[in-house]
Design an enzyme around this catalytic site. Structure first.
Site, PDB file in Angstrom:
ATOM      1  N   LEU A 140       0.878  -1.175   0.000  1.00 52.51           N
ATOM      2  CA  LEU A 140       0.000   0.000   0.000  1.00 52.51           C
ATOM      3  C   LEU A 140       0.911   1.221   0.000  1.00 52.51           C
ATOM      4  O   LEU A 140       1.963   1.209   0.653  1.00 52.51           O
ATOM      5  CB  LEU A 140      -0.868   0.045   1.269  1.00 52.51           C
ATOM      6  CG  LEU A 140      -2.045  -0.921   1.390  1.00 52.51           C
ATOM      7  CD1 LEU A 140      -2.720  -0.725   2.744  1.00 52.51           C
ATOM      8  CD2 LEU A 140      -3.059  -0.728   0.274  1.00 52.51           C
ATOM      9  N   ASP A 141       0.506   2.269  -0.708  1.00 57.02           N
ATOM     10  CA  ASP A 141       1.272   3.514  -0.667  1.00 57.02           C
ATOM     11  C   ASP A 141       1.384   3.998   0.776  1.00 57.02           C
ATOM     12  O   ASP A 141       0.490   3.737   1.597  1.00 57.02           O
ATOM     13  CB  ASP A 141       0.590   4.610  -1.498  1.00 57.02           C
ATOM     14  CG  ASP A 141       0.575   4.294  -2.987  1.00 57.02           C
ATOM     15  OD1 ASP A 141       1.364   3.438  -3.411  1.00 57.02           O
ATOM     16  OD2 ASP A 141      -0.232   4.914  -3.708  1.00 57.02           O
ATOM     17  N   ARG A 142       2.429   4.730   1.051  1.00 61.85           N
ATOM     18  CA  ARG A 142       2.674   5.206   2.410  1.00 61.85           C
ATOM     19  C   ARG A 142       1.465   5.959   2.982  1.00 61.85           C
ATOM     20  O   ARG A 142       1.102   5.801   4.148  1.00 61.85           O
ATOM     21  CB  ARG A 142       3.909   6.119   2.391  1.00 61.85           C
ATOM     22  CG  ARG A 142       4.299   6.614   3.771  1.00 61.85           C
ATOM     23  CD  ARG A 142       5.521   7.509   3.680  1.00 61.85           C
ATOM     24  NE  ARG A 142       5.928   7.936   5.009  1.00 61.85           N
ATOM     25  CZ  ARG A 142       6.956   8.729   5.242  1.00 61.85           C
ATOM     26  NH1 ARG A 142       7.685   9.169   4.247  1.00 61.85           N
ATOM     27  NH2 ARG A 142       7.268   9.078   6.475  1.00 61.85           N
ATOM     28  N   ARG A 243      -5.078   6.190  -7.753  1.00 61.42           N
ATOM     29  CA  ARG A 243      -4.840   7.638  -7.713  1.00 61.42           C
ATOM     30  C   ARG A 243      -4.736   8.219  -9.122  1.00 61.42           C
ATOM     31  O   ARG A 243      -5.330   9.262  -9.423  1.00 61.42           O
ATOM     32  CB  ARG A 243      -3.560   7.913  -6.919  1.00 61.42           C
ATOM     33  CG  ARG A 243      -3.673   7.526  -5.458  1.00 61.42           C
ATOM     34  CD  ARG A 243      -2.325   7.400  -4.775  1.00 61.42           C
ATOM     35  NE  ARG A 243      -1.613   8.673  -4.727  1.00 61.42           N
ATOM     36  CZ  ARG A 243      -0.386   8.813  -4.234  1.00 61.42           C
ATOM     37  NH1 ARG A 243       0.245   7.763  -3.728  1.00 61.42           N
ATOM     38  NH2 ARG A 243       0.190   9.998  -4.227  1.00 61.42           N
TER      39      ARG A 243
END
Length: 317
Positions: A140-142, A243
């Site tokens: 998962l992205d930060r 995104r």
């Protein structure tokens, strides 16, 4: 920290992985560049012979692991993050002998790297020092919060990776986006190309030269002209996929520092939003040991629910 030469015998559960990945799991905190250097120099041996980084380990292989000196400063940050480590224990949604499922907080990287020496996987290893194996199933992205799968056995990791390749793992995300998402926009098929800027920052763009990427979308709730809460289901698993696809549809996600809209972000910040509004809230997959279908969910946190409540009130006013 100086250690002595170690000889490890590979068991059936460890077989099938590349030697470089195996060494990364054995030599915690050692940079990848050093791993490749010790392989290249012949300091790592398998069955007394030199190997290349892509060598795949087999059961009963004997691996020589040389002593590796790690600068103390690379070890230090963990102690500064003990409060975050303790909080992670409260975020475990499911755990058994082969699998751990976590509700990852926003702002925490999944692993050290990219200038960070501390991440979720390092925190979990410090919480579970007795665990011989803990590896991320996916990422998962930060700044994205929500469900993260961690395998506790290599056999479970292989099984779950096969499900990812077969696209049988179903992930659902909630995102707050700018404007009114059109109901007819249910699928975005737009190839994505990953670029690295001179600064080292990664940026992803829709490009014909990119990899095929598909996300399915549906509307959860509308807040007048201003914003929409959407559900996103990524079919492929590209970096920053939801995104970028949201931005490509003309509806960037709130507080997306790379792909967002400044005016929209300022309005959301005025309501108190202080993070990317993207949350991995549900996942469905086959348990790698029992074979049963598991469906797990993680609610939005109270701050995100509060933003939605304010948007609802604004719409009704």
């Amino acid at each position: 920290m100086q250690a002595s030469v170690r000889f490890q015998t590979i068991d059936a559960d460890q077989a099938g992985q590349r030697i470089d990945n195996y060494l990364l799991s054995q030599l915690k905190g050692v940079p990848k560049s050093m791993i490749y250097r010790i392989i290249r120099k012949g300091e790592v041996r398998v069955n007394k012979g030199r190997i290349k980084a892509e060598y795949k380990l087999q059961a009963n292989d004997i691996v020589r692991i040389p002593p590796v000196k790690i600068a103390e400063k690379e070890q230090a940050p963990l102690s500064n993050k003990l409060h975050q480590v303790a909080q992670l224990e409260q975020q475990i949604l499911f755990e058994d002998d082969v699998l751990l499922v976590l509700n990852k907080p926003s702002g925490m990287a999944v692993h050290g790297g990219s200038g960070l020496s501390f991440g979720v996987i390092e925190a979990l290893r410090s919480l579970r020092p007795e665990a011989r194996f803990l590896e991320l199933v996916h990422r998962l992205d930060r700044d994205t919060s929500g469900i993260l799968l961690v395998a506790k056995k290599r056999s479970a990791l292989r099984h779950l990776h096969q499900q990812l390749r077969d696209k049988t793992i179903q992930k659902e995300y909630l995102a707050l986006v700018r404007g009114q998402w059109q109901s007819h926009c249910k699928v975005i098929n737009a190839p994505l190309n990953k670029n690295e800027l001179a600064s080292g920052e990664r940026i992803v763009r829709v490009s014909e030269q990119g990899k095929p990427s598909e996300t399915r979308f549906s509307v959860e709730e509308r807040y007048g002209e201003q914003a929409t809460l959407i559900k996103a289901m990524p079919i492929t698993g590209r970096t920053h996929q939801i995104r970028v696809h949201s931005q490509y549809a003309g509806h960037p996600i709130a507080l997306d520092s790379k792909y967002g809209d400044q005016d929209f972000d300022q309005k959301m910040q005025a309501l108190g939003l202080n993070r990317l509004f993207l949350h991995a809230y549900a996942i469905r997959f086959e348990h790698p040991k029992s074979g049963e279908t598991l469906r797990l969910s993680a609610e939005l946190d109270n701050s995100m629910k509060g933003i939605l409540r304010q948007l609802r009130e604004q719409k009704q006013a």
